[in-house]
Design an enzyme around this catalytic site. Structure first.
Site, PDB file in Angstrom:
ATOM      1  N   LYS A 439       0.867  -1.189   0.000  1.00 35.53           N
ATOM      2  CA  LYS A 439       0.000   0.000   0.000  1.00 35.53           C
ATOM      3  C   LYS A 439       0.893   1.224   0.000  1.00 35.53           C
ATOM      4  CE  LYS A 439      -3.584  -2.636   2.147  1.00 35.53           C
ATOM      5  NZ  LYS A 439      -2.923  -3.813   2.741  1.00 35.53           N
ATOM      6  N   TRP A 444      -2.629   0.555  -4.412  1.00 37.83           N
ATOM      7  CA  TRP A 444      -2.085  -0.791  -4.237  1.00 37.83           C
ATOM      8  C   TRP A 444      -1.067  -1.115  -5.322  1.00 37.83           C
ATOM      9  CZ3 TRP A 444      -6.668  -4.595  -2.852  1.00 37.83           C
ATOM     10  CH2 TRP A 444      -7.187  -4.223  -1.614  1.00 37.83           C
TER      11      TRP A 444
END
Ligand code: ADP
Length: 546
Positions: A439, A444
């Site tokens: 993250k 992501w």
């Protein structure tokens, strides 16, 4: 109104009965633990399974009892599965690659009554035995000539034991939803959890997997499952191969490149299945020794992501057809297969490899969806990724003894713990385990994508990506590399190779070289251990700023 067709319960012993009747002389070849190659047939496997069932019953093994196996892939191991399920008992495959404490824990948790054990693991069990009070008999899978002297109580020689039975036995009959097999997930966090397969789920799963667009088994083919029986139900091969009468080649304890290659060639194998680490060893061996594959047509790669470079190495270098498979213990285990649908068969080679590098589409019997954090379904556009959830005829509804509580959402879907996207053709691609995804600045980053790209560099043997702490972005990717023997690529070479092949902000902030990447008991990169190994590591940019 109900249909007027016969009730014909889907019971496992029907598979071996059928194989013995219709394909009785078909061979089951094993590399034995004692060394030599041994040859059996489906008729003999059935005969031994009947004797085994008779003996288990005499020993007091009752329906629902768990019987453990700690063994490599051999005909004997196969016989135990059919014998155990033939009395309504449950085979519990113990993975010998687990830590000894985990082995003790799962045998006790399963409350196994008896264990079938290969010679290899007798010393291990001798050490663990004082902590295994429930095991009343240890059956050593060998003959009298190879029986070691052992401190195991009630140690029994498999072949002698079988010789004491005549096989005059009628399989027990029960409901098709009766439990048949127990396999624990490797439990990377917390204790392992048991997945309890039924006769019905195993048979339907095997049937779906034998189909031409799935594993594609046939009585004229030969399959070598490198994937062990103790790894997620052997991906159905133990049932699918006899169900169609395919010749079965069991590799025993030797899974190195040279040994697998030898069996592929001498036994004229047409299909083989295993995890990427096994194929890495085989490819290394074949490239080093200038070998070719003369009979293998298809290679199934699953259990962890197969890098595109591996798929290309097999297809371009050895002329075989590779297909990717994804799944998990909780799914019996196959959840998707990367064979080519008619809608993608016309692709040029490069695009075809893009499709093959994906984990594939769901076969009949598996429903798949991707959702956001609030369980809203996400589009199949090949870009949007979310939690991968599944429902189906061979998907777990709960764990053994209720561990982990309720595991299905309100629609009856099971969260696989994987993050994926699905394209408009239905091809799913895993981007990460939810717990491994990096993250960075609220977005992501897929560690699998970076790893797969890095192993395309000719000097790289294996690559793993983990998140390294970053004060501004939370986490940034750290690439960990194992080089091939004698190769010398450095940090800059690797980064230069990757540049422009992925988004700029996905580029690793650093590359570290190590001798070996740790693996789990099922051959996956052990990210937990790797993260531990690098817990004191600081990114160069961060160090500079300090
Ligand atoms: P364990 O978790 O006990 O090692 P499993 O075989 O059940 O064993 O692991 C399932 C997980 O393995 C999946 O959820 C997924 O993360 C990973 N996996 C399996 N096959 C693939 C694949 N082809 N590509 C990427 N990941 C895979």
């Amino acid at each position: 109104m109900m249909g007027l067709m016969q009730q014909w319960p889907l019971l496992i012993h029907k598979v071996i009965d059928y194989a013995a009747l219709q394909h009785g002389t078909q061979e089951v070849v094993s590399r034995s633990v004692e060394g030599p190659i041994t040859r059996s047939t489906y008729a003999k496997v059935r005969q031994n399974a009947l004797k085994l069932a008779q003996l288990l019953k005499k020993d007091g093994i009752a329906p629902g009892d768990r019987v453990a196996t700690l063994a490599w892939n051999t005909a004997r191991h196969l016989e135990t599965w059919y014998g155990i399920t033939g009395v309504g008992a449950i085979y519990h495959t113990v993975n010998p690659r687990l830590f000894p404490e985990q082995i003790t824990w799962i045998i006790n948790h399963a409350e196994d009554k008896l264990i079938f054990v290969d010679l290899t693991f007798v010393p291990l069990l001798e050490k663990l035995q004082p902590q295994l009070p429930g095991l009343k008999r240890y059956v050593i899978l060998t003959d009298a000539a190879h029986l070691p002297s052992t401190s195991l109580p009630n140690a029994t020689c498999y072949e002698d034991w079988l010789a004491g039975a005549d096989g005059d036995f009628v399989w027990d009959s029960f409901d098709e939803s009766t439990a048949a097999g127990l396999c624990y997930t490797s439990g990377t966090t917390g204790h392992p959890k048991g997945v309890l397969y039924s006769h019905r789920s195993n048979l339907l799963h095997a049937m779906a997997n034998s189909l031409p667009d799935a594993v594609g088994l046939s009585s004229t083919g030969t399959i070598l499952p490198v994937v062990p029986l103790f790894h997620a139900n052997s991906w159905s091969v133990a049932f699918a191969a006899p169900m169609v009468g395919a010749k079965l080649v069991m590799p025993g304890p030797k899974l190195d490149g040279a040994s697998v290659y030898e069996l592929l060639e001498t036994e004229r194998v047409t299909i083989t299945a295993g995890v990427p680490t096994v194929w890495l060893m085989l490819l290394d061996y074949m490239q080093r020794e200038n070998k070719t594959l003369s009979t293998v047509k298809r290679v199934m790669i699953g259990g962890a992501a197969a890098p595109r470079s591996m798929i290309e190495a097999f297809e371009r270098g050895f002329g075989v057809n590779v297909f990717h498979a994804w799944g998990m213990t909780e799914m019996s285990p196959v959840g998707s297969l990367g064979t080519l649908k008619s809608s993608v068969t016309g692709l040029i080679e490069n695009e075809m490899f893009d499709v093959k590098a994906k984990q594939g589409y769901a076969p009949f019997g598996v429903e798949m969806r991707i959702t956001d954090d609030s369980n809203n379904q996400l589009p199949w556009d090949g870009k949007t990724f979310g939690h991968l959830k599944v429902r189906g005829m061979a998907v777990a509804s709960a764990y053994f003894k209720g561990d982990g509580g309720d595991i299905l959402d309100e629609d009856g879907f099971f969260d696989t713990g994987d993050v994926a996207h699905i394209d408009p053709q239905g091809y799913m691609q895993i981007t990460d385990r939810a717990k491994d995804v990096i993250k960075s600045g609220g977005e992501w980053i897929s560690t699998i994508d970076i790893e797969n790209l890095a192993v395309g560099h000719p000097d790289v043997r294996e690559a793993a990506v983990i998140g390294a702490k970053h004060p501004k972005w939370d986490e940034r990717p750290l690439l960990v590399i194992v080089l091939k023997a004698g190769k010398t690529a450095n940090r800059q070479d690797i980064l230069d190779y990757m540049r422009d092949k992925i988004a700029k902000w996905w580029m690793p902030d650093d590359v570290q070289f190590i001798d070996e990447i740790p693996h789990t008991a099922t051959g996956k990169i052990n990210k937990i251990r790797l993260r531990e190994q690098f817990k004191d590591y600081t990114l160069p940019e961060v160090t500079k700023a300090e």
